[in-house]
Design an enzyme around this catalytic site. Sequence first.
Site, short mmCIF file in Angstrom:
data_model
loop_
_atom_site.label_atom_id
_atom_site.label_comp_id
_atom_site.label_asym_id
_atom_site.label_seq_id
_atom_site.Cartn_x
_atom_site.Cartn_y
_atom_site.Cartn_z
CE LYS A 178 -1.64 2.81 2.75
NZ LYS A 178 -1.37 4.04 1.93
CB SER A 231 3.81 9.60 11.31
OG SER A 231 2.54 9.01 11.28
CB THR A 232 5.79 8.36 16.17
OG1 THR A 232 7.16 8.30 15.73
CG2 THR A 232 5.67 7.72 17.54
N GLY A 235 2.14 4.61 13.61
CA GLY A 235 2.80 3.39 14.09
C GLY A 235 2.19 2.88 15.39
CD GLU A 252 12.74 0.56 10.53
OE1 GLU A 252 13.16 1.56 11.14
OE2 GLU A 252 13.33 -0.53 10.55
CB CYS A 286 12.97 8.71 9.30
SG CYS A 286 14.03 7.56 8.41
CD GLU A 384 9.73 12.73 11.93
OE1 GLU A 384 8.54 12.38 11.95
OE2 GLU A 384 10.66 12.00 11.55
P1 NAD Z 1 2.15 8.53 7.73
O1 NAD Z 1 2.28 7.76 8.97
O2 NAD Z 1 1.14 9.58 7.64
O3 NAD Z 1 1.86 7.53 6.52
C1 NAD Z 1 2.71 6.46 6.17
C2 NAD Z 1 1.92 5.42 5.41
O4 NAD Z 1 0.99 4.79 6.30
C3 NAD Z 1 1.06 5.96 4.28
O5 NAD Z 1 0.99 4.98 3.27
C4 NAD Z 1 -0.31 6.15 4.94
O6 NAD Z 1 -1.36 6.12 4.02
C5 NAD Z 1 -0.36 4.97 5.89
N1 NAD Z 1 -1.09 5.17 7.14
C6 NAD Z 1 -1.25 6.31 7.85
N2 NAD Z 1 -1.94 6.06 8.98
C7 NAD Z 1 -2.21 4.73 8.99
C8 NAD Z 1 -2.87 3.85 9.91
N3 NAD Z 1 -3.40 4.31 11.04
N4 NAD Z 1 -2.94 2.55 9.61
C9 NAD Z 1 -2.38 2.06 8.48
N5 NAD Z 1 -1.76 2.84 7.57
C10 NAD Z 1 -1.66 4.15 7.83
O7 NAD Z 1 3.61 9.09 7.41
P2 NAD Z 1 4.08 10.02 6.20
O8 NAD Z 1 3.73 11.42 6.52
O9 NAD Z 1 3.65 9.44 4.90
O10 NAD Z 1 5.68 9.81 6.29
C11 NAD Z 1 6.48 10.56 7.09
C12 NAD Z 1 6.80 9.82 8.39
O11 NAD Z 1 7.45 8.59 8.13
C13 NAD Z 1 7.75 10.61 9.26
O12 NAD Z 1 7.34 10.55 10.60
C14 NAD Z 1 9.06 9.85 9.11
O13 NAD Z 1 9.97 10.01 10.16
C15 NAD Z 1 8.59 8.45 8.97
N6 NAD Z 1 9.66 7.66 8.33
C16 NAD Z 1 10.34 6.72 9.08
C17 NAD Z 1 11.38 6.00 8.51
C18 NAD Z 1 12.16 4.98 9.28
O14 NAD Z 1 12.78 4.13 8.66
N7 NAD Z 1 12.17 5.00 10.60
C19 NAD Z 1 11.71 6.22 7.17
C20 NAD Z 1 11.02 7.18 6.47
C21 NAD Z 1 9.98 7.89 7.04
#
Ligand code: NAD
Length: 480
Positions: A178, A231-232, A235, A252, A286, A384
């Site tokens: 996804k 995002s946290t 997660g 992650e 990240c 962040e």
């Molecule tokens: P996000 O959490 O909004 O979305 C990430 C993905 O998850 C998207 O595909 C989104 O549609 C989906 N999603 C969102 N909420 C969900 C839920 N409740 N259940 C299932 N799926 C869900 O994050 P973003 O804004 O797309 O990305 C940025 C974030 O990702 C930042 O916090 C960044 O630090 C983190 N990140 C972490 C790493 C790592 O390896 N630790 C790497 C890259 C980015």
Amino acid sequence: MISYTSLFIGGQWVAPSTAATISVTSASTEEVIGVVPEGAPADADAAVAAARRAFDDPTGWASLEPSRRAETLEKLAAAIGESSEDIVRLVSEQNGMPISTARTVEGGFPGALLRLYAGMVRDQQLEEERPGMFGGHVVVRRQPVGVVAAIVPWNFPQTLLFSKLAPALAAGCTVVIKPSPETVLDVFRLAELLEQAGLPHGVVNIVPGGRELGAYLVEHPGVDKVAFTGSTPAGRSIAEACGRLLRPVTLELGGKSAAIVLDDAELVSSAQDLFGATLLNNGQTCFVGTRILAPRSRYDEVVDVFTAMAASAVVGDALDEATMVGPMASSTHRDRVEGYIAQGKSEGARLTTGGGRPERDRGWFVQPTIFADVDNSATIAREEIFGPVLSIIPYGDIDDAVHIANDSGYGLGGTVWSQDLEHAGAVARRVQTGTVGINHYIPDPAAPFGGVKGSGLGREFGPEGLANYQQQQSIYFPPV
Ligand code: NAD
């Protein structure tokens, strides 16, 4: 204008269950550059069912000799290599990643990860015999965990996808991807390459959509494991669902890493590495060190170095070869970053450069921004921001620096800058994060990558990354 009207499910391009679509916009020009169908729950059901069938097929992907799977992964790596420029341009256009960064990271990691895990499973012993403690013997087997839901963000859409896809496929799992709605075009292009590489039908399926679709997949009864980067807050909610379902999950998540500058650091000659470790991908990364910890003995000099670095960074269209800082991935995300800049100003941090928008008539740009004299308790030091905004925090001695670095709700990355590698290594060992770089920061696929505290659970990359997709079975043979 790129247009897809079907979804890639079960190895076929199939009609979506609804007429809903996702429009993809260029972050640099704000023009719509593509449209794809949006996946709905019925499409997720079809994708999981296809992945399930492919996994359960007694002569299918999961039961192939690992060397056969490795061959397919290597074919896929070659196909991706040939289309790499296509894919990296799509990534740059969609999320604003400077094309030079996209070429090295998004163009480099997918093939490298496919080859790494192909090699690893080729050499792996799948069954091991151990003498039993009560006589007899035990056969310990490694088996693929099953159907994987891979949910990825927009910031490094290819690398973060392949950190899941490569080990999952190598282990014999099947996958439902996804992607994030902001970055779907590169994944649709990838689907064409999966076909070309001869991946059996249903082994990889793609359903683009937002958080609701992601949450639907996480809880889907046909999914055996969830692999998430994002995002946290997302997660945490996924961890809760997986906890209730007792479903294995790797997370992650976000970061707020510290770059610890020691008093003997050679900063001027390290400019390129400093930039990569703090502002990579417009700060939409990240692991970047967004808290710069500067010794009081050299404080003004460190502020000057970072101010000059940010002020001289070339800001421009992501596709421009000279660009060092591109736009934010979406207008909503730019609003968020600007909200943090306003908060930094109102909380009394000293703005030394940036803080506004560059003079451009289109694109979601933010000027590279440096705040000095930041207290580690300030919002901009705790949360962040995910943009080109750095906070410089003064420290007294090493204990103070380590204390500030570890005083964070996150624990993903970090760097230590010093001419004395041994001393830097000793400081790095005191930092409570999953990874630390010395005088540079580039995640190495050979070694586990991931975070502690609010930065996540589990590790990707290295042999540890493969273990996420394998489970053990012990068969007890009686004494004969
Ligand atoms: P996000 O959490 O909004 O979305 C990430 C993905 O998850 C998207 O595909 C989104 O549609 C989906 N999603 C969102 N909420 C969900 C839920 N409740 N259940 C299932 N799926 C869900 O994050 P973003 O804004 O797309 O990305 C940025 C974030 O990702 C930042 O916090 C960044 O630090 C983190 N990140 C972490 C790493 C790592 O390896 N630790 C790497 C890259 C980015």
